[in-house]
Design a protein around this motif. Structure first.
Motif, PDB file in Angstrom:
ATOM      1  N   ALA A 348       7.317  -5.283 -10.024  1.00  0.00           N
ATOM      2  CA  ALA A 348       7.368  -6.007 -10.942  1.00  0.00           C
ATOM      3  C   ALA A 348       5.970  -6.290 -11.300  1.00  0.00           C
ATOM      4  CB  ALA A 348       7.880  -7.556 -10.741  1.00  0.00           C
ATOM      5  N   ALA A 349       4.910  -5.978 -10.417  1.00  0.00           N
ATOM      6  CA  ALA A 349       3.287  -6.043 -10.584  1.00  0.00           C
ATOM      7  C   ALA A 349       2.907  -4.974 -11.256  1.00  0.00           C
ATOM      8  CB  ALA A 349       2.820  -6.256  -9.307  1.00  0.00           C
ATOM      9  N   VAL A 351       4.535  -2.986 -13.079  1.00  0.00           N
ATOM     10  CA  VAL A 351       4.984  -3.248 -14.645  1.00  0.00           C
ATOM     11  C   VAL A 351       4.383  -4.090 -15.418  1.00  0.00           C
ATOM     12  CG1 VAL A 351       7.069  -3.986 -16.096  1.00  0.00           C
ATOM     13  CG2 VAL A 351       7.563  -2.767 -14.021  1.00  0.00           C
ATOM     14  N   ALA A 352       3.891  -5.112 -14.798  1.00  0.00           N
ATOM     15  CA  ALA A 352       3.169  -6.276 -15.458  1.00  0.00           C
ATOM     16  C   ALA A 352       1.860  -5.610 -15.876  1.00  0.00           C
ATOM     17  CB  ALA A 352       3.173  -7.343 -14.718  1.00  0.00           C
ATOM     18  N   VAL A 353       1.010  -5.015 -14.858  1.00  0.00           N
ATOM     19  CA  VAL A 353      -0.137  -4.882 -15.153  1.00  0.00           C
ATOM     20  C   VAL A 353      -0.737  -3.186 -15.003  1.00  0.00           C
ATOM     21  CG1 VAL A 353      -1.250  -6.990 -14.694  1.00  0.00           C
ATOM     22  CG2 VAL A 353      -1.090  -5.338 -12.808  1.00  0.00           C
ATOM     23  N   GLY A 354       0.227  -2.377 -14.627  1.00  0.00           N
ATOM     24  CA  GLY A 354      -0.236  -0.821 -14.454  1.00  0.00           C
ATOM     25  C   GLY A 354      -0.831  -0.781 -13.208  1.00  0.00           C
ATOM     26  N   PRO A 355      -1.398   0.614 -13.038  1.00  0.00           N
ATOM     27  CA  PRO A 355      -1.717   1.122 -11.670  1.00  0.00           C
ATOM     28  C   PRO A 355      -2.972   0.811 -11.548  1.00  0.00           C
ATOM     29  CG  PRO A 355      -1.525   2.879 -13.068  1.00  0.00           C
ATOM     30  CD  PRO A 355      -0.985   1.728 -13.964  1.00  0.00           C
ATOM     31  N   ASP A 356      -3.947   0.333 -12.648  1.00  0.00           N
ATOM     32  CA  ASP A 356      -5.488   0.223 -12.475  1.00  0.00           C
ATOM     33  C   ASP A 356      -5.819  -1.230 -12.010  1.00  0.00           C
ATOM     34  OD1 ASP A 356      -7.810   1.776 -12.551  1.00  0.00           O
ATOM     35  OD2 ASP A 356      -8.276   0.851 -14.331  1.00  0.00           O
ATOM     36  N   LEU A 357      -5.276  -2.169 -12.163  1.00  0.00           N
ATOM     37  CA  LEU A 357      -5.644  -3.414 -12.065  1.00  0.00           C
ATOM     38  C   LEU A 357      -4.677  -4.014 -10.755  1.00  0.00           C
ATOM     39  CD1 LEU A 357      -5.046  -4.977 -15.726  1.00  0.00           C
ATOM     40  CD2 LEU A 357      -7.174  -5.062 -14.127  1.00  0.00           C
ATOM     41  N   ALA A 358      -5.468  -5.058 -10.022  1.00  0.00           N
ATOM     42  CA  ALA A 358      -5.140  -5.532  -8.759  1.00  0.00           C
ATOM     43  C   ALA A 358      -4.665  -6.912  -9.127  1.00  0.00           C
ATOM     44  CB  ALA A 358      -6.125  -5.549  -7.619  1.00  0.00           C
ATOM     45  N   PRO A 359      -3.350  -7.190  -9.096  1.00  0.00           N
ATOM     46  CA  PRO A 359      -3.083  -8.724  -9.522  1.00  0.00           C
ATOM     47  C   PRO A 359      -3.061  -9.414  -8.485  1.00  0.00           C
ATOM     48  CG  PRO A 359      -1.035  -7.017  -9.469  1.00  0.00           C
ATOM     49  CD  PRO A 359      -2.124  -6.413  -9.250  1.00  0.00           C
ATOM     50  N   PRO A 406      15.526 -12.614  -5.047  1.00  0.00           N
ATOM     51  CA  PRO A 406      16.316 -13.354  -6.059  1.00  0.00           C
ATOM     52  C   PRO A 406      16.959 -12.472  -6.847  1.00  0.00           C
ATOM     53  CG  PRO A 406      14.468 -14.597  -5.715  1.00  0.00           C
ATOM     54  CD  PRO A 406      14.080 -12.959  -4.771  1.00  0.00           C
ATOM     55  N   SER A 407      18.146 -12.870  -7.217  1.00  0.00           N
ATOM     56  CA  SER A 407      18.873 -12.059  -8.584  1.00  0.00           C
ATOM     57  C   SER A 407      18.299 -12.388  -9.755  1.00  0.00           C
ATOM     58  CB  SER A 407      20.251 -12.302  -8.133  1.00  0.00           C
ATOM     59  OG  SER A 407      20.582 -13.911  -8.766  1.00  0.00           O
ATOM     60  N   GLY A 408      18.684 -11.540 -10.586  1.00  0.00           N
ATOM     61  CA  GLY A 408      18.092 -12.000 -12.103  1.00  0.00           C
ATOM     62  C   GLY A 408      17.131 -10.919 -12.645  1.00  0.00           C
ATOM     63  N   GLY A 409      16.296 -10.221 -11.796  1.00  0.00           N
ATOM     64  CA  GLY A 409      15.280  -9.401 -12.149  1.00  0.00           C
ATOM     65  C   GLY A 409      14.117 -10.218 -12.853  1.00  0.00           C
ATOM     66  N   PHE A 410      14.144 -11.328 -13.019  1.00  0.00           N
ATOM     67  CA  PHE A 410      12.673 -11.956 -13.435  1.00  0.00           C
ATOM     68  C   PHE A 410      11.701 -12.450 -12.479  1.00  0.00           C
ATOM     69  CE2 PHE A 410      16.136 -13.496 -16.543  1.00  0.00           C
ATOM     70  CZ  PHE A 410      15.900 -12.810 -17.666  1.00  0.00           C
ATOM     71  N   ALA A 411      10.427 -12.281 -13.033  1.00  0.00           N
ATOM     72  CA  ALA A 411       9.334 -12.526 -12.466  1.00  0.00           C
ATOM     73  C   ALA A 411       9.060 -12.156 -10.901  1.00  0.00           C
ATOM     74  CB  ALA A 411       9.262 -14.002 -12.358  1.00  0.00           C
ATOM     75  N   GLY A 412       9.628 -10.980 -10.651  1.00  0.00           N
ATOM     76  CA  GLY A 412       9.713 -10.579  -9.210  1.00  0.00           C
ATOM     77  C   GLY A 412       8.300 -10.646  -8.461  1.00  0.00           C
ATOM     78  N   SER A 413       7.092 -10.500  -9.079  1.00  0.00           N
ATOM     79  CA  SER A 413       5.862 -10.614  -8.126  1.00  0.00           C
ATOM     80  C   SER A 413       5.533 -11.880  -8.080  1.00  0.00           C
ATOM     81  CB  SER A 413       4.819  -9.922  -9.142  1.00  0.00           C
ATOM     82  OG  SER A 413       3.625  -9.959  -8.691  1.00  0.00           O
ATOM     83  N   ILE A 414       5.982 -12.763  -8.945  1.00  0.00           N
ATOM     84  CA  ILE A 414       5.657 -14.363  -8.899  1.00  0.00           C
ATOM     85  C   ILE A 414       6.410 -14.705  -8.043  1.00  0.00           C
ATOM     86  CG2 ILE A 414       5.634 -16.544  -9.976  1.00  0.00           C
ATOM     87  CD1 ILE A 414       5.125 -14.970 -12.663  1.00  0.00           C
ATOM     88  N   THR A 415       7.855 -14.560  -7.760  1.00  0.00           N
ATOM     89  CA  THR A 415       8.719 -15.110  -6.874  1.00  0.00           C
ATOM     90  C   THR A 415       8.322 -14.720  -5.334  1.00  0.00           C
ATOM     91  OG1 THR A 415      10.166 -13.315  -7.351  1.00  0.00           O
ATOM     92  CG2 THR A 415      10.530 -15.754  -8.290  1.00  0.00           C
ATOM     93  N   ALA A 416       7.864 -13.474  -5.265  1.00  0.00           N
ATOM     94  CA  ALA A 416       7.309 -12.763  -4.133  1.00  0.00           C
ATOM     95  C   ALA A 416       6.109 -13.622  -3.444  1.00  0.00           C
ATOM     96  CB  ALA A 416       6.839 -11.462  -4.338  1.00  0.00           C
ATOM     97  N   ILE A 434      -0.907  -5.192  -4.697  1.00  0.00           N
ATOM     98  CA  ILE A 434      -1.590  -4.010  -5.177  1.00  0.00           C
ATOM     99  C   ILE A 434      -0.685  -2.915  -5.276  1.00  0.00           C
ATOM    100  CG2 ILE A 434      -3.696  -4.783  -4.290  1.00  0.00           C
ATOM    101  CD1 ILE A 434      -3.541  -2.794  -1.866  1.00  0.00           C
ATOM    102  N   TYR A 435      -1.260  -1.860  -5.855  1.00  0.00           N
ATOM    103  CA  TYR A 435      -0.304  -0.588  -6.067  1.00  0.00           C
ATOM    104  C   TYR A 435      -1.014   0.452  -4.888  1.00  0.00           C
ATOM    105  CZ  TYR A 435       2.072   3.464  -8.318  1.00  0.00           C
ATOM    106  OH  TYR A 435       3.106   4.300  -8.590  1.00  0.00           O
ATOM    107  N   GLY A 436      -1.916   0.723  -4.771  1.00  0.00           N
ATOM    108  CA  GLY A 436      -2.699   1.413  -3.695  1.00  0.00           C
ATOM    109  C   GLY A 436      -2.522   2.982  -4.105  1.00  0.00           C
ATOM    110  N   TRP A 437      -2.161   3.246  -5.320  1.00  0.00           N
ATOM    111  CA  TRP A 437      -2.097   4.856  -5.679  1.00  0.00           C
ATOM    112  C   TRP A 437      -2.798   4.912  -6.997  1.00  0.00           C
ATOM    113  CZ3 TRP A 437      -0.705   8.440  -2.343  1.00  0.00           C
ATOM    114  CH2 TRP A 437      -0.254   9.804  -2.929  1.00  0.00           C
ATOM    115  N   ASN A 438      -3.383   5.929  -7.236  1.00  0.00           N
ATOM    116  CA  ASN A 438      -3.918   6.584  -8.686  1.00  0.00           C
ATOM    117  C   ASN A 438      -2.916   7.394  -9.082  1.00  0.00           C
ATOM    118  OD1 ASN A 438      -6.034   6.015 -10.432  1.00  0.00           O
ATOM    119  ND2 ASN A 438      -7.074   8.121  -9.832  1.00  0.00           N
ATOM    120  N   PRO A 439      -2.432   7.469  -9.795  1.00  0.00           N
ATOM    121  CA  PRO A 439      -1.323   8.369 -10.391  1.00  0.00           C
ATOM    122  C   PRO A 439      -1.882   9.657 -11.108  1.00  0.00           C
ATOM    123  CG  PRO A 439      -1.251   6.302 -11.777  1.00  0.00           C
ATOM    124  CD  PRO A 439      -2.105   6.106 -10.900  1.00  0.00           C
TER     125      PRO A 439
END
Length: 467
Positions: A348-349, A351-359, A406-416, A434-439
């Protein structure tokens, strides 16, 4: 590092001597002015070559006897530079082997570009001969060369650890790499393995890793004996099949990088120790393999964490937060001045910010200010995400204290992140998802494993901890 892992890398600047080739950094709108001050032959050569000083462009200028007299590096304009970072690393990658001395680079950009040049020399060559940039840079006078060399070496450690496949990077190998790092800087390392995790009250780490024939373990490294205490917690899942909630093949292909949080905190720890920051450092890494076996944890199981909270397992592929829960609980018992977790935790993180940003998640205003300012200064982009309290109910299943998926698929990074905060014990805390990978390859960042957020945190620590 040990013989079972990639060798330590020591990137360095070139010696400043008369043989260093001048490398003129020229912005696009300054090219004509620069040419106007040059000999006619040089002006003709540059124009004949079609050099426009566009960002990343380069041109060699020959001298007598065919030697390189100088080189030019295009620096584009502000709009082009704003769309990336480490621009001169693209030039370093194409210059022939030799030593180069920069002229014309704005001092405010010297640190970023010098570090990028060092990082451009990286190539993951354990399994195939390959090279990064061979052109070496004389350190610009405006930078702390030793500091940048230490940062680059730490980033290369992180990359090597992530890039190494799981057959050569299991929990035992991650332990060996941590032990080598501890030995190199006079740190201590305590390891709890296998069934000893149960006796030591790390039930979640044991539950996640027990299905693998490579025993789960908790790595506990300490360094420094004075100053504020910083505790770093890194997710060390050396391979993630998803467990009984088995991942599809398309999702399993990059799971060697699921120990990217551990690799990144080890890189940050190396920076801190190499630079001698006046603090007490603790690094906690739960190192496991999330495998499939008859004794694997099951969906529907209810487990009890180190701090006594019960957790319903609704997806065995949401295992990272379980590991971190036990490690964070241990860290919180000492009430450190700051605790930070780093993990390749949720899709989810990405999807939210892509691979270049560290949320990241943090509520402490002083810490947030330090991270934001530090990230901007060192070109290590981050993005603050919210600990959104109304979503707390989403991680409470009713049958146990917490739900790991949690079910539902919403806010997966926030709930984690909210889940993890339940185990931080009120300690001043930040979490990096983080993603830890440069695609895809970029200047100073080849395709593959990459550190995210570590340099921003290093820059933030003096303000955040009052060093």
């Amino acid at each position: 590092m040990s013989s079972t892992a990639s060798p330590a890398r020591n990137p360095g600047f070139a010696a400043d001597d008369a043989k260093a080739i001048p490398l003129h950094v020229i912005e696009a709108d300054a090219l004509e002015s620069w040419l106007g001050a040059q000999p006619e032959a040089l002006r003709g050569w540059v124009r004949a070559a079609g050099f426009k000083a566009s960002l990343g462009a380069s041109l060699l200028v020959p001298g007598e006897g065919g030697r390189i007299d100088m080189a030019l590096a295009g620096y584009g304009d502000a709009a082009a530079r704003a769309r990336g970072r480490f621009h001169l690393a693209a030039v370093a990658a194409v210059l022939p082997e030799g030593s180069y001395r920069l002229t014309g680079l704005p001092p405010a950009r010297a640190e970023e570009e010098a570090l990028g040049w060092l990082l451009a020399s990286y190539a993951f060559d354990r399994y195939q001969d390959q090279k990064g940039a061979t052109a070496r840079l004389v350190a610009p006078g405006a930078v702390d060369a030793a500091r940048l060399e230490a940062i680059a070496a730490a980033e290369m450690l992180t990359r090597d650890l992530i890039n190494t496949p799981a057959n050569d990077m299991g929990p035992d190998t991650l332990e060996a790499a941590t032990a080598d790092l501890a030995d190199a800087f006079g740190a201590t390392l305590e390891v709890t393995r296998g069934d000893d995790l149960i006796a030591a009250n790390f039930p979640l780490i044991h539950a996640v890793g027990r299905a693998s024939d490579r025993a789960p373990r908790l790595l506990d490294m300490r360094w420094g004996d004075a100053g504020p205490q910083l505790t770093l917690v890194g997710k060390g899942v050396c391979f993630d099949t998803g467990g009984l909630n088995l991942k599809p093949g398309s999702s399993m292909g990059l799971m060697k990088k699921d120990m990217g949080g551990a690799a990144t905190v080890l890189g940050l720890a190396r920076m801190i120790m190499a630079l001698g920051l006046p603090l007490r450092l603790r690094v906690l890494i739960p190192a496991v393999e999330n495998a499939v076996s008859a004794n694997a944890m099951r969906p529907g199981d209810i487990l009890t964490a180190r701090n006594g909270k019960t957790i319903e397992i609704n997806n065995t592929d949401a295992e990272g937060r379980l590991l971190l829960a036990d490690a964070l609980s241990l860290g919180a018992e000492e009430a450190p001045d700051l605790m930070i977790s780093m993990a390749t935790l949720t899709g989810a993180a990405r999807v939210a910010v892509g691979p270049d940003l560290a949320p990241y998640y943090a509520d402490d205003a002083r810490l947030v200010s330090a991270i934001e300012a530090g990230a901007a200064r060192v070109a290590d982009p981050v993005w603050r995400m919210p600990f959104h309290a109304p979503y707390e109910a989403m991680i409470e299943p009713g049958i146990a204290d917490l739900d790991n998926a949690p079910s539902g698929g919403f806010a997966g990074s926030i709930t984690a992140a909210l889940f993890l905060r339940r185990f931080a014990g009120g300690t001043r805390y930040a979490h990096f998802d983080i993603y830890g990978w440069n695609p895809s390859a970029a200047p100073a960042r080849p395709k593959g494993g990459v550190g995210m957020g570590a340099r921003a945190l290093l820059e933030a620590l003096p303000e955040a901890l009052g060093l």
